[in-house]
Design a protein around this motif. Structure first.
Motif, PDB file in Angstrom:
ATOM      1  N   LYS A   1      45.154 -34.404  -5.396  1.00  8.92           N
ATOM      2  CA  LYS A   1      45.140 -35.654  -6.147  1.00  8.92           C
ATOM      3  C   LYS A   1      46.216 -36.632  -5.701  1.00  8.92           C
ATOM      4  O   LYS A   1      46.483 -37.625  -6.388  1.00  8.92           O
ATOM      5  CB  LYS A   1      45.294 -35.358  -7.641  1.00  8.92           C
ATOM      6  N   LEU A   2      46.835 -36.360  -4.549  1.00  7.43           N
ATOM      7  CA  LEU A   2      47.921 -37.245  -4.112  1.00  7.43           C
ATOM      8  C   LEU A   2      47.934 -37.414  -2.599  1.00  7.43           C
ATOM      9  O   LEU A   2      47.264 -36.683  -1.868  1.00  7.43           O
ATOM     10  CB  LEU A   2      49.274 -36.733  -4.617  1.00  7.43           C
ATOM     11  N   GLN A   3      48.697 -38.408  -2.174  1.00  4.18           N
ATOM     12  CA  GLN A   3      48.967 -38.636  -0.765  1.00  4.18           C
ATOM     13  C   GLN A   3      50.476 -38.708  -0.568  1.00  4.18           C
ATOM     14  O   GLN A   3      51.166 -39.395  -1.320  1.00  4.18           O
ATOM     15  CB  GLN A   3      48.366 -39.960  -0.284  1.00  4.18           C
TER      16      GLN A   3
ATOM     17  N   MET B   1      46.814 -45.248 -10.040  1.00  4.71           N
ATOM     18  CA  MET B   1      47.575 -45.252  -8.797  1.00  4.71           C
ATOM     19  C   MET B   1      49.045 -45.183  -9.202  1.00  4.71           C
ATOM     20  O   MET B   1      49.581 -46.139  -9.770  1.00  4.71           O
ATOM     21  CB  MET B   1      47.303 -46.518  -7.974  1.00  4.71           C
ATOM     22  N   ILE B   2      49.676 -44.049  -8.947  1.00  4.35           N
ATOM     23  CA  ILE B   2      51.051 -43.808  -9.370  1.00  4.35           C
ATOM     24  C   ILE B   2      51.923 -43.633  -8.127  1.00  4.35           C
ATOM     25  O   ILE B   2      51.754 -42.673  -7.370  1.00  4.35           O
ATOM     26  CB  ILE B   2      51.178 -42.557 -10.255  1.00  4.35           C
ATOM     27  N   VAL B   3      52.837 -44.552  -7.910  1.00 10.70           N
ATOM     28  CA  VAL B   3      53.739 -44.483  -6.757  1.00 10.70           C
ATOM     29  C   VAL B   3      55.068 -43.867  -7.185  1.00 10.70           C
ATOM     30  O   VAL B   3      55.651 -44.263  -8.197  1.00 10.70           O
ATOM     31  CB  VAL B   3      53.983 -45.879  -6.153  1.00 10.70           C
ATOM     32  N   TYR B   4      55.519 -42.895  -6.402  1.00  3.75           N
ATOM     33  CA  TYR B   4      56.840 -42.270  -6.587  1.00  3.75           C
ATOM     34  C   TYR B   4      57.601 -42.557  -5.305  1.00  3.75           C
ATOM     35  O   TYR B   4      57.205 -42.114  -4.220  1.00  3.75           O
ATOM     36  CB  TYR B   4      56.646 -40.767  -6.788  1.00  3.75           C
ATOM     37  N   ALA B   5      58.695 -43.329  -5.397  1.00  3.41           N
ATOM     38  CA  ALA B   5      59.339 -43.790  -4.164  1.00  3.41           C
ATOM     39  C   ALA B   5      60.770 -44.229  -4.420  1.00  3.41           C
ATOM     40  O   ALA B   5      61.183 -44.469  -5.559  1.00  3.41           O
ATOM     41  CB  ALA B   5      58.552 -44.952  -3.562  1.00  3.41           C
TER      42      ALA B   5
ATOM     43  N   VAL C   1      57.729 -41.597  -0.004  1.00  6.67           N
ATOM     44  CA  VAL C   1      56.660 -42.209  -0.812  1.00  6.67           C
ATOM     45  C   VAL C   1      55.583 -41.175  -1.123  1.00  6.67           C
ATOM     46  O   VAL C   1      55.075 -40.496  -0.226  1.00  6.67           O
ATOM     47  CB  VAL C   1      56.012 -43.403  -0.078  1.00  6.67           C
ATOM     48  N   ILE C   2      55.244 -41.065  -2.390  1.00 11.49           N
ATOM     49  CA  ILE C   2      54.074 -40.307  -2.838  1.00 11.49           C
ATOM     50  C   ILE C   2      53.176 -41.269  -3.598  1.00 11.49           C
ATOM     51  O   ILE C   2      53.652 -42.025  -4.456  1.00 11.49           O
ATOM     52  CB  ILE C   2      54.461 -39.132  -3.755  1.00 11.49           C
TER      53      ILE C   2
ATOM     54  N   ARG D   1      46.168 -35.530   1.145  1.00 11.19           N
ATOM     55  CA  ARG D   1      46.544 -35.573   2.557  1.00 11.19           C
ATOM     56  C   ARG D   1      47.989 -36.029   2.748  1.00 11.19           C
ATOM     57  O   ARG D   1      48.572 -36.671   1.879  1.00 11.19           O
ATOM     58  CB  ARG D   1      45.628 -36.531   3.316  1.00 11.19           C
ATOM     59  N   PHE D   2      48.530 -35.652   3.890  1.00 11.45           N
ATOM     60  CA  PHE D   2      49.793 -36.194   4.379  1.00 11.45           C
ATOM     61  C   PHE D   2      49.413 -37.276   5.376  1.00 11.45           C
ATOM     62  O   PHE D   2      48.872 -37.006   6.438  1.00 11.45           O
ATOM     63  CB  PHE D   2      50.624 -35.096   5.040  1.00 11.45           C
TER      64      PHE D   2
END
Length: 442
Positions: free
Chosen positions: A78-80, A370-374, A390-391, A404-405
């Motif tokens: 569920k994330l990039q 859309m949740i950005v962790y940065a 950045v996630i 994916r990475f």
């Protein structure tokens, strides 16, 4: 006397006309693959990360979750994790020292902060506020700004930069930062209080005097609508009221930690678990805000860049900023990794709650977000602002390529924000911050 809470969307009570009123398109274009509104949030971290423990091994969908991100392992699909995004305007240039102020200021704006310690601050609007200006009128609150920081200094904070740059990541305009709220009780009462400010104050006083919760005040009314709900919506309503009560109970437990609660509720720094509790409550309030569609755009600052908070929760007595100047020392790097992991654990708990909260289309709130962790610093020792950590979590209603990475060739982080705004249906921006025409292809 009375109390009012927002409720989650209940299809049993929604007409087709209500569905049609959802902002699914801007300028005639679909917002995403989902007909439900897309939420967007930005969780910001300070002082860079331990690079050795941050980046995954492998590429694409075959990547291996690195040690720091282990709490996110079961949410991998569920994330990039995205590498190669830069903020060139956070670098010194001709402005000299002040990397922490620039890191916070540039993070969500992509703009270079005017170096001043006076009132003539100048930066640019942040990505969350661009979204709020276009779509914020569909909810009670255009946006929500949260922070763990209980102290907000003024004047000069970092080598001649105004404190406004370092302690705010959300900017309505080039000259107007939006102060974030640190007090969970104030956030709760703002989201779920009813009537005027005086009426809300009286409601809260009454609740405290009778030791009854807001949920108790509204449960009788909630029962009156249960007869109109199908079994799925009745379960959804009960789950929501339960989660609302859990937040109230957390606030009550925190209150009990203080012998004499101050006028503005806050966790005492002496509490070894206090900071984690504060972050958990703020994250839970954000879940409730999204669940009730009280707002769709939010920011949460885990700590300001340059923060020297210690982390006794993970046996780190030194200050974070002090440790970030590690000079390659293995012991300091290990402690930084523990802090990074602590932040990720709080974030993972938040994502799990979003993932467990289902919507009427069968997807979770996380699927429709859309949740950005940065952070605005990559390596605190070098004060580098390239290849930022950045996630991007959530599928944006099915529009994003999760699990994916994703490595991109060095490009402005503003490009990511442009694509996120496009996913919301906002296509009329000529540019944002220092964006160019390259695609991150999220």
């Amino acid at each position: 006397m009375g109390a009012c809470v927002a409720l989650p969307a209940l299809p049993s009570l929604l007409s087709k006309a209500a569905h049609a009123a959802q902002p699914a398109a801007i300028n005639g274009e679909a917002a995403s693959a989902s007909h439900l509104p897309i939420r967007m949030a930005f969780v910001t971290i300070p002082n860079g990360v331990n690079q050795q423990n941050w980046w995954p091994q492998g590429l694409g969908t075959t990547f291996t979750v690195p040690p720091t991100m282990a709490p996110l392992a079961d949410l991998k699909d569920k994330l990039q994790v995205i590498s190669g995004l830069d903020h060139i305007h956070a670098t010194a240039g001709a402005d000299g020292p002040g990397d922490h102020a620039r890191a916070s200021a540039t993070l969500l704006t992509g703009c270079r902060a005017k170096k001043t310690a006076g009132s003539d601050i100048y930066l640019g609007p942040s990505v969350d506020q661009i979204a709020a200006q276009h779509l914020g009128h569909f909810t009670r609150f255009p946006s929500l700004e949260l922070t763990s920081e209980t102290h907000r200094p003024s004047g000069s904070c970092d080598s001649g930069y105004a404190c406004a740059y370092q302690f705010n990541v959300s900017w309505r305009s080039a000259t107007t930062p939006l102060a974030a709220e640190h007090n969970p009780r104030k956030v709760f009462e703002r989201l779920f209080g009813g009537g005027t400010a005086e009426e809300r104050r009286r409601n809260v006083e009454l609740r405290r005097e009778t030791t009854r919760s807001i949920v108790d005040f509204v449960r009788e009314d909630a029962r009156s609508i249960e007869t109109k709900l199908n079994s799925r919506d009745r379960l959804k309503l009960e789950e929501y009221l339960t989660s609302l009560r859990e937040v109230e109970q957390q606030l009550s437990r925190v209150d009990q930690l203080q012998a004499q609660p101050p006028a503005e509720w806050q966790l005492p720094n002496e509490s070894p678990e206090g900071f984690g509790d504060r972050l958990d409550v703020l994250f839970d309030l954000l879940v409730l805000a999204f669940q009730t569609d009280s707002t769709r755009f939010a920011t949460l600052m885990l700590a300001h860049d340059g923060s020297n908070r210690s982390y006794p929760q993970v046996n780190v007595k030194e200050g974070h900023h002090e440790l970030s100047h590690h000079q390659g020392d293995a012991g300091k790097l290990d402690k930084i990794a523990r802090i990074d992991r602590f932040h990720i654990e709080r974030f993972a708990r938040f994502l799990h709650k979003l993932s467990a909260t289902k919507e009427e289309d069968g997807r979770s709130i996380l699927d429709n977000s859309m949740i950005v962790y940065a952070g605005g610093n990559a390596d605190g020792n070098a004060h580098s602002h390239t290849n930022l950590p950045v996630i991007l979590a959530g599928a944006g209603g099915g529009a994003l390529h999760t699990g994916r990475f994703h490595k991109v060739r060095s490009m402005p982080m503003s490009n990511l924000y442009v694509e996120m705004l496009e996913t919301l249906g906002i296509h009329n921006l000529k540019s944002f911050g220092d964006s160019n025409n390259l695609r991150v292809e999220i």
